[in-house]
Scaffold this active site. Structure first.
Site, PDB file in Angstrom:
ATOM      1  N   LYS A  94       0.835  -1.223   0.000  1.00  0.00           N
ATOM      2  CA  LYS A  94       0.000   0.000   0.000  1.00  0.00           C
ATOM      3  C   LYS A  94       0.861   1.261   0.000  1.00  0.00           C
ATOM      4  CE  LYS A  94      -4.027  -1.922   2.417  1.00  0.00           C
ATOM      5  NZ  LYS A  94      -3.467  -3.240   2.822  1.00  0.00           N
ATOM      6  N   ARG A 238      -7.445 -14.571   7.785  1.00  0.00           N
ATOM      7  CA  ARG A 238      -7.691 -15.374   8.986  1.00  0.00           C
ATOM      8  C   ARG A 238      -8.619 -16.548   8.737  1.00  0.00           C
ATOM      9  NH1 ARG A 238      -8.434  -9.959  12.485  1.00  0.00           N
ATOM     10  NH2 ARG A 238      -8.795  -9.227  10.339  1.00  0.00           N
TER      11      ARG A 238
END
Ligand code: BMP
Length: 267
Positions: A94, A238
């Site tokens: 990013k 996750r």
């Protein structure tokens, strides 16, 4: 934009960036629109996860700067696994600074991102100079791999209250920046399809059931993201790496994502 019935292969013909085309082609070949976010914190865990989920994914998304023992060998080791299992490496750095600074960040430092990543991403916040800075780094490299780097812009985020989604015009301005640089920018991080069939859409915040994580993350299901919102790639972190059996869980997400895609293009 009207509903997209085009297949990933048909879309590949419309994409100018060579890595974007390659991504769509290998998605079709592997029947996978799953990217796994490998947010583990050691080199050993990272390589083990890449090996385990490799057969199921089109892309492995990394955060090199959360790996405690990242060293010169980590990028090449990832690249070897990616080549063997046919997936792309997306370093989710990013970038968010002026052109001159990102020019150094993408090629230098401890992580030497452009030496091993196929795909990188950037915020549009600093303006088009950020794309020029990243492009300059690519132009100066003598590595064949870095020459074909593909860039994604963050058109939206998954987190609650994010300004990309909240500020009127932010997403549209981001799309305009991408339209002007199609040889390099091949898609977006977004919650769904935000522009034409000639870009690829990748969506984080995906889990089997909708919800949140208590820190602002907002989850949608593969069916909603691919089927209703018409994104192309689900990014699951996750949901996969915290499972008892990440390989098995990645297979389940791949199958769910692919079913949603097949229903969309045939419906
Ligand atoms: P998880 O599935 O564990 O919530 O992980 C999501 C991953 O996607 C993280 O690596 C995060 O950095 C990334 N991500 C996100 O969640 N939302 C965004 O808008 C952009 C992201 O890159």
């Amino acid at each position: 934009e009207k509903e997209s019935k085009l297949t990933y292969l048909q879309r590949a013909e419309k994409v100018k960036n060579v890595t974007g085309r390659r991504l769509l082609e290998l998605m079709e070949a592997k029947k996978s629109n799953l990217a796994v976010a490998a947010d583990v914190t050691t080199k050993a865990q990272l390589l083990e996860l890449a090996e385990a989920v490799g057969p199921e994914i089109c892309m492995l998304k990394t955060h090199a700067d959360i790996i405690a023992d990242w060293d010169e060998g980590t990028g090449p080791a990832l690249a070897e696994i990616a080549k063997r299992h046919q997936f792309l490496l997306f370093e989710d750095r990013k970038f968010a600074d002026i052109g001159s600074t990102v020019h150094h960040q993408v090629s230098g430092g401890l992580h030497s991102i452009s030496k091993w990543a196929h795909v990188i991403n950037a915020h549009s916040m600093p303006g088009p100079g950020i794309i020029s800075g990243l492009k300059k780094a690519v132009a100066e490299t003598d590595s064949e791999m870095a020459k074909s780097l593909g860039l994604l812009l963050l058109a939206e985020m998954s987190s609650e209250g994010n300004l990309a989604t909240a500020l009127p015009g932010y997403t549209q301005k981001t799309i305009e920046m991408a339209e002007a640089e199609k040889e390099f920018v091949f898609g977006f991080i977004s919650t769904g399809r935000v522009a034409g069939d000639d870009f690829v859409y990748l969506t984080p915040g995906v889990k089997k059931s909708a919800g949140g994580d208590g820190l602002g993350q907002q989850y949608n299901t593969p069916e909603k993201v691919i089927g209703e919102k018409e994104s192309d790639v689900i990014i699951v972190g996750r949901g996969v790496y915290q499972a008892d059996n990440p390989a098995k869980e990645a297979k389940a997400y791949r199958e769910a994502g692919w079913r949603a895609y097949e229903t969309r293009v045939s419906g």
